[in-house]
Design a protein around this motif. Structure first.
Motif, PDB file in Angstrom:
ATOM      1  N   LEU A  28       9.710  75.459 122.599  1.00 12.03           N
ATOM      2  CA  LEU A  28      10.466  76.688 122.374  1.00 12.03           C
ATOM      3  C   LEU A  28      11.960  76.411 122.289  1.00 12.03           C
ATOM      4  O   LEU A  28      12.662  76.977 121.440  1.00 12.03           O
ATOM      5  CB  LEU A  28      10.180  77.685 123.497  1.00 12.03           C
ATOM      6  CG  LEU A  28       8.801  78.344 123.493  1.00 12.03           C
ATOM      7  CD1 LEU A  28       8.591  79.131 124.790  1.00 12.03           C
ATOM      8  CD2 LEU A  28       8.650  79.262 122.289  1.00 12.03           C
ATOM      9  N   ALA A  29      12.469  75.551 123.177  1.00 14.87           N
ATOM     10  CA  ALA A  29      13.899  75.234 123.180  1.00 14.87           C
ATOM     11  C   ALA A  29      14.309  74.564 121.877  1.00 14.87           C
ATOM     12  O   ALA A  29      15.373  74.856 121.312  1.00 14.87           O
ATOM     13  CB  ALA A  29      14.230  74.346 124.372  1.00 14.87           C
ATOM     14  N   GLU A  30      13.463  73.682 121.377  1.00 17.70           N
ATOM     15  CA  GLU A  30      13.767  72.979 120.130  1.00 17.70           C
ATOM     16  C   GLU A  30      13.751  73.919 118.931  1.00 17.70           C
ATOM     17  O   GLU A  30      14.422  73.665 117.925  1.00 17.70           O
ATOM     18  CB  GLU A  30      12.779  71.835 119.918  1.00 17.70           C
ATOM     19  CG  GLU A  30      12.956  70.692 120.915  1.00 17.70           C
ATOM     20  CD  GLU A  30      11.880  69.629 120.789  1.00 17.70           C
ATOM     21  OE1 GLU A  30      10.882  69.886 120.064  1.00 17.70           O
ATOM     22  OE2 GLU A  30      12.031  68.552 121.396  1.00 17.70           O
ATOM     23  N   ALA A  31      13.000  75.000 119.036  1.00 16.23           N
ATOM     24  CA  ALA A  31      12.905  75.956 117.927  1.00 16.23           C
ATOM     25  C   ALA A  31      14.031  76.977 117.927  1.00 16.23           C
ATOM     26  O   ALA A  31      14.217  77.701 116.940  1.00 16.23           O
ATOM     27  CB  ALA A  31      11.557  76.672 117.981  1.00 16.23           C
ATOM     28  N   MET A  32      14.793  77.045 119.018  1.00 11.14           N
ATOM     29  CA  MET A  32      15.877  78.019 119.098  1.00 11.14           C
ATOM     30  C   MET A  32      17.079  77.547 118.291  1.00 11.14           C
ATOM     31  O   MET A  32      17.388  76.358 118.249  1.00 11.14           O
ATOM     32  CB  MET A  32      16.288  78.228 120.548  1.00 11.14           C
ATOM     33  CG  MET A  32      15.222  78.868 121.421  1.00 11.14           C
ATOM     34  SD  MET A  32      14.837  80.561 120.935  1.00 11.14           S
ATOM     35  CE  MET A  32      16.321  81.407 121.483  1.00 11.14           C
ATOM     36  N   PRO A  33      17.795  78.481 117.640  1.00 11.13           N
ATOM     37  CA  PRO A  33      18.992  78.102 116.875  1.00 11.13           C
ATOM     38  C   PRO A  33      20.178  77.866 117.803  1.00 11.13           C
ATOM     39  O   PRO A  33      20.156  78.226 118.974  1.00 11.13           O
ATOM     40  CB  PRO A  33      19.224  79.327 115.997  1.00 11.13           C
ATOM     41  CG  PRO A  33      18.696  80.460 116.817  1.00 11.13           C
ATOM     42  CD  PRO A  33      17.501  79.923 117.560  1.00 11.13           C
TER      43      PRO A  33
END
Length: 223
Positions: A28-33
């Motif tokens: 999830l963190a990696e997918a956040m802008p």
């Protein structure tokens, strides 16, 4: 929060603390802008996690949101609030999300801190420069956020009401036994930090009980 990260890309950092060290959190963190930093390591509870986030923060203000909490303000309006108040602790409004309906709640006057936080912890923006070496203290139990904010208040740090909703969050049912515990632990903060009289502490404990019963009704606990 995603919109704030996108619109405030040059000014906003998001620090995610995951004490359970879950692979899904990393995904999830990696997918956040935007600028997102993940700290995934065991911790000693929510206030230890908040202290880690506080230590890692580099911005002018810090805002603590728990998993599942929602930011309900745009970056433009958030930046405007911060710009108008600069070094003040900002007390925003908030929305309680119940099973059947939402309830909008206003912040109270800063002086109401003798009884409780003037607003929900998720609706408070703290000026990092005014915090200094202050940390959340686990010895205050459930009300560590109350103790943290009370210490800033007695230091004379200015508090300002934002008159704008900042956060929406869901209520887990709070039992009457927890209500008693919250009132008891809040009484310690009132006595040790705020210097509240015994009579007013008793009155505050009763108000905590009534408040928790109201939140149980909103959350639908027991239905």
């Amino acid at each position: 929060m995603r919109d704030i990260l996108v619109d405030g890309a040059d000014d906003v950092e998001m620090i995610v603390i995951d004490g359970a060290v879950r692979e899904s959190t990393q995904t999830l963190a990696e997918a956040m802008p935007g600028r997102v930093r993940l700290i995934a390591e065991p911790d000693d509870g929510i206030y230890d996690a908040m202290n880690k986030g506080l230590a890692a923060a580099s911005g002018e203000y810090v805002w603590f949101l728990n998993g599942g909490d929602e930011a309900v303000i745009s970056w433009r309006n958030l930046a405007s609030l911060i710009g108008r108040h600069e070094t003040s602790v900002l007390l925003g409004d908030y929305v309680l999300a119940g099973r059947r309906f939402d309830v909008a709640r206003r912040s109270r006057a800063p002086g109401s801190i003798w009884h409780a936080l003037p607003t929900s912890h998720q609706a408070i923006l703290y000026p990092r420069g005014e915090i200094g070496a202050l940390m959340y203290e686990s010895r205050f139990g459930i009300v560590g956020d109350y103790a943290f904010t009370a210490r800033l208040y007695v230091r004379g740090i200015p508090f300002a009401r934002a008159f704008s909703p900042l956060a929406r969050f869901h209520l887990d049912g709070v039992s009457s036994s927890q209500a008693v515990l919250i009132g008891k632990q809040a009484g310690v903060v009132q006595r040790e930090i705020l210097g509240v009289s015994r009579v007013r502490r008793y009155a505050s404990a009763a108000r905590h009980q009534l408040s928790r019963q109201l939140r149980r009704m909103i959350s639908g606990e027991g239905r």
